[in-house]
Design a protein around this motif. Sequence first.
Motif, mmCIF file in Angstrom:
data_model
loop_
_atom_site.group_PDB
_atom_site.id
_atom_site.type_symbol
_atom_site.label_atom_id
_atom_site.label_comp_id
_atom_site.label_asym_id
_atom_site.label_seq_id
_atom_site.Cartn_x
_atom_site.Cartn_y
_atom_site.Cartn_z
ATOM 1 N N PRO A 1 17.174 -59.722 6.933
ATOM 2 C CA PRO A 1 16.912 -58.936 7.985
ATOM 3 C C PRO A 1 18.101 -57.826 8.480
ATOM 4 C CG PRO A 1 16.096 -61.101 8.572
ATOM 5 C CD PRO A 1 16.923 -61.015 7.395
ATOM 6 N N GLN A 2 17.842 -56.600 8.707
ATOM 7 C CA GLN A 2 18.751 -55.942 9.178
ATOM 8 C C GLN A 2 18.739 -55.304 10.725
ATOM 9 O OE1 GLN A 2 18.585 -51.866 6.857
ATOM 10 N NE2 GLN A 2 17.313 -52.572 5.488
ATOM 11 N N ILE A 3 19.820 -56.012 11.225
ATOM 12 C CA ILE A 3 19.757 -56.124 12.466
ATOM 13 C C ILE A 3 20.567 -54.828 13.271
ATOM 14 C CG2 ILE A 3 20.791 -57.309 15.040
ATOM 15 C CD1 ILE A 3 20.330 -59.935 13.342
ATOM 16 N N ARG A 4 20.157 -54.083 13.864
ATOM 17 C CA ARG A 4 20.804 -52.887 14.611
ATOM 18 C C ARG A 4 20.829 -52.740 16.263
ATOM 19 N NH1 ARG A 4 18.080 -48.401 10.279
ATOM 20 N NH2 ARG A 4 18.831 -49.312 8.356
ATOM 21 N N LYS A 5 21.076 -51.751 16.612
ATOM 22 C CA LYS A 5 21.188 -51.624 18.114
ATOM 23 C C LYS A 5 19.777 -51.814 18.746
ATOM 24 C CE LYS A 5 23.301 -49.374 22.175
ATOM 25 N NZ LYS A 5 24.224 -48.407 22.671
ATOM 26 N N GLY A 6 19.350 -52.690 19.280
ATOM 27 C CA GLY A 6 17.887 -52.688 19.952
ATOM 28 C C GLY A 6 16.934 -52.975 19.198
ATOM 29 N N GLN A 7 17.049 -53.135 17.801
ATOM 30 C CA GLN A 7 15.927 -53.384 16.715
ATOM 31 C C GLN A 7 16.270 -54.413 15.805
ATOM 32 O OE1 GLN A 7 14.645 -49.607 15.757
ATOM 33 N NE2 GLN A 7 16.329 -49.209 14.323
ATOM 34 N N VAL A 8 15.242 -54.868 14.992
ATOM 35 C CA VAL A 8 15.675 -55.507 13.973
ATOM 36 C C VAL A 8 14.642 -55.229 12.851
ATOM 37 C CG1 VAL A 8 15.481 -57.915 12.790
ATOM 38 C CG2 VAL A 8 16.148 -57.673 15.101
ATOM 39 N N LEU A 9 15.035 -54.704 11.685
ATOM 40 C CA LEU A 9 13.949 -54.389 10.615
ATOM 41 C C LEU A 9 13.976 -55.515 9.544
ATOM 42 C CD1 LEU A 9 15.661 -51.051 9.624
ATOM 43 C CD2 LEU A 9 13.976 -51.580 11.488
ATOM 44 N N LEU A 10 12.532 -55.936 9.405
ATOM 45 C CA LEU A 10 12.165 -56.898 8.491
ATOM 46 C C LEU A 10 11.116 -56.356 7.360
ATOM 47 C CD1 LEU A 10 10.759 -59.374 11.236
ATOM 48 C CD2 LEU A 10 12.949 -59.311 10.068
ATOM 49 N N GLU A 11 11.598 -56.711 6.022
ATOM 50 C CA GLU A 11 10.807 -56.392 5.017
ATOM 51 C C GLU A 11 10.094 -57.678 4.758
ATOM 52 O OE1 GLU A 11 10.752 -53.776 3.328
ATOM 53 O OE2 GLU A 11 12.620 -52.833 4.174
ATOM 54 N N LEU A 12 8.770 -57.640 4.744
ATOM 55 C CA LEU A 12 7.687 -58.397 4.545
ATOM 56 C C LEU A 12 6.767 -58.639 3.526
ATOM 57 C CD1 LEU A 12 6.632 -58.366 8.503
ATOM 58 C CD2 LEU A 12 8.282 -60.064 7.395
ATOM 59 N N CYS A 13 6.529 -59.867 2.970
ATOM 60 C CA CYS A 13 5.267 -59.913 1.993
ATOM 61 C C CYS A 13 4.272 -60.331 2.984
ATOM 62 C CB CYS A 13 5.713 -60.616 0.993
ATOM 63 S SG CYS A 13 4.238 -60.903 -0.610
ATOM 64 N N THR A 14 3.001 -59.767 2.814
ATOM 65 C CA THR A 14 1.951 -60.261 3.909
ATOM 66 C C THR A 14 0.633 -60.620 3.032
ATOM 67 O OG1 THR A 14 0.977 -57.981 3.880
ATOM 68 C CG2 THR A 14 2.815 -58.231 5.286
#
Length: 332
Positions: free
Chosen positions: A283-296
Amino acid sequence: MNASLPTAEALRAALAALLDGLPPTQAAQAVDRLIASYRGTTPTDAPILRDRSDVAAYAAYRMPATFEAVRSCLDALREAAPDWCPATHTDIGGGTGAASWAVAGAWEGQEPRTAVLDWSEPALALGRELAESSGLPGLRAATWERARIGVSPAPAPTDLVTVSYVLKELTPKDRAAVVDAAAAAQAVVIVEPGTPDGYDRIIEARERLIAAGLSVAAPCPHDDACPIERGTDWCHFSARVSRSSLHRQVKGGSLSHEDEKFSYVVATRFPTGPARERVVRRPQIRKGQVLLELCTRDEGLKRATVTKRHGTLYRAARDTAWGDAWPPAEED
């Protein structure tokens, strides 16, 4: 050894005792040579671990990483099937028993009866020695059987089969035979290095397991084809491993840990609750947000952006790790 020690600590203590008295230079040279053998591109038709010094050095170097990778896979199995516990376990190509140590500690208070199969007698002998020093009743009662992996008759019926870091050593025909034999179990865990070719072997094994009537419990949220385009990327995960002094000497590093990259599949013959989505990159944690790469389950690969406005879900995202199910159970 104190049987109340957590399994990982018990393994570290057993390996430290194993190396006591072995000259560090000799151990490092053995590991270097063995790594070169394992990184070769030609499958072997004879055991790579030939004698006790080979086995002792490589066990100390590789068992912690194999243990942590398999333990991560077993965690995923337990999450998908929280009410299931194996009574019997077979470790195909188990060598000195790293996967069996992981199985021994996976189900609290319940250790399956384990059989370790391998073609290297020195590896089996050392694995038995380590198990007897573990203080873990299930490991101490394990059987250690010499078998030509992929050639010997199929193992006896069992609830759980583990096959960890074995398929690369085999010819395509023997790989298929091992997976087909494993598929007779109630649950199968197959682990390979987290490399493009390791991922390819996992995909091949996954397809054979599904064709044999099993369903994928992890890491995939589905039994459909992997959405990753072969040759452009690969699915793999990471487990944190505490480094021993031998690790630091061989790799010339000073960090107290390293990350073991691995690819895997868990498949079962009984119903499970696979993750609705799986985090497939760090996961990429940035200011005020988290980016998640997902297999769905329904949308293939996708990116999700979780922000502060998502409240508790945002806090959960900040604590989510590569390989975790998403969303967290309480948010599902």
